[in-house]
Design an enzyme around this catalytic site. Structure first.
Site, short mmCIF file in Angstrom:
data_model
loop_
_atom_site.label_atom_id
_atom_site.label_comp_id
_atom_site.label_asym_id
_atom_site.label_seq_id
_atom_site.Cartn_x
_atom_site.Cartn_y
_atom_site.Cartn_z
N SER A 130 0.81 -1.23 0.00
CA SER A 130 0.00 0.00 0.00
C SER A 130 0.84 1.28 0.00
O SER A 130 0.28 2.38 0.02
CB SER A 130 -0.93 -0.01 1.22
OG SER A 130 -0.20 -0.29 2.41
N GLU A 131 2.16 1.16 -0.04
CA GLU A 131 3.02 2.33 0.11
C GLU A 131 2.73 3.43 -0.91
O GLU A 131 2.62 4.61 -0.56
CB GLU A 131 4.50 1.91 0.00
CG GLU A 131 5.04 1.15 1.21
CD GLU A 131 4.81 -0.33 1.14
OE1 GLU A 131 5.41 -1.06 1.94
OE2 GLU A 131 4.01 -0.80 0.28
#
Length: 255
Positions: A130-131
């Protein structure tokens, strides 16, 4: 004094390390990182420990870095600087490490899963890099994740941040298996790993992480020496004798 966020127990040669910070989805806070690193060091140093199991309480295995601690310019530096040590401890542990996931993992949590030798999850577990969706880069975890993942899948999932399920995690190499009978599957792997010679397991782990020679012929001389060393070792000779005598070697608990 703050409550303990990581529990460490040794039973029958298995060290179980349990993340116990469900209030923040077992996020990698400074306290949890500190306690997790200490537990991994304790397991690596204990001759009685043959296998390490990394697990958790609550519905989430690990949500990644604690974003509350990362707010503000430079606030995340400590976590970024400390987390690689944990990944290194998992990756280079002389004892095999099994990740047991009864729930989702995100970001740094997936980095830990990838750093373990074996990873098992329930079918309902989900994963996401999800970065990029919060404007950061999955830089540190890439060093443990990318050696595991199919390259096409890595490009897709790192760049989109999309969520994927346990079935796909098995297909692309992140998990060994997804099963509803999680504890039985973990126990199966623990038993199989504990059957190996302790020194041989540690050296085999190191072997798996070595850069590959360009051609087999370039590596044969070194590998012949390593093989001969272990055939002649006390552990190797005990294993050979036990095989001939149709008994368990002395490093396996006797029934």
């Amino acid at each position: 004094m703050a409550d303990e966020l990581v529990h460490y127990d040794v039973v029958g040669g298995t060290a179980t390390i349990t993340l116990d910070s469900p209030h923040n989805r077992n996020a990698l806070s400074a306290q949890l990182r500190r306690e997790l690193s200490a537990s991994l060091a304790a397991a690596a140093a204990d001759d009685a420990v043959r296998v390490i199991v990394l697990t958790h309480t609550g519905p989430v295995f690990c949500a990644g870095m604690d974003l509350k601690e990362a707010r503000g310019a430079g606030a995340g530096d400590q976590g970024v600087n400390e987390f690689p040590k944990i990944l290194e401890q998992l990756w280079t542990s002389p004892k095999p490490v099994v990740a047991r996931l009864a729930g989702p993992a995100r970001a740094g949590g997936i980095g830990m899963v990838a750093a373990c030798d074996i990873a098992v999850a329930v079918p309902e577990a989900t994963f996401a890099f999800s970065e990029v969706r919060i404007g950061v880069v999955p830089a540190v975890i890439s060093l443990t994740v990318l050696p595991r993942l199919n390259p096409r899948a890595a490009h897709e999932l790192f760049l989109t941040g999309d969520t994927f399920d346990a079935r796909r995690a098995v297909e692309i190499g992140l998990l060994n298996s997804a099963t509803s009978d999680l504890d039985a599957e973990v126990a199966r792997f623990v038993k199989a790993l504990a059957a190996g010679g302790p020194t041989a397991l540690a050296e085999t782990k190191a072997l798996l992480s070595r850069p590959r020679p360009a051609t087999p012929s370039e590596g044969f001389e070194e590998m012949i020496g390593l093989s001969a060393k272990f055939f002649a070792s006390e552990e190797g000779q005990e294993g050979i004798l036990a095989f001939a005598q149709k008994r368990k070697p002395n490093w396996v608990p006797q029934d």
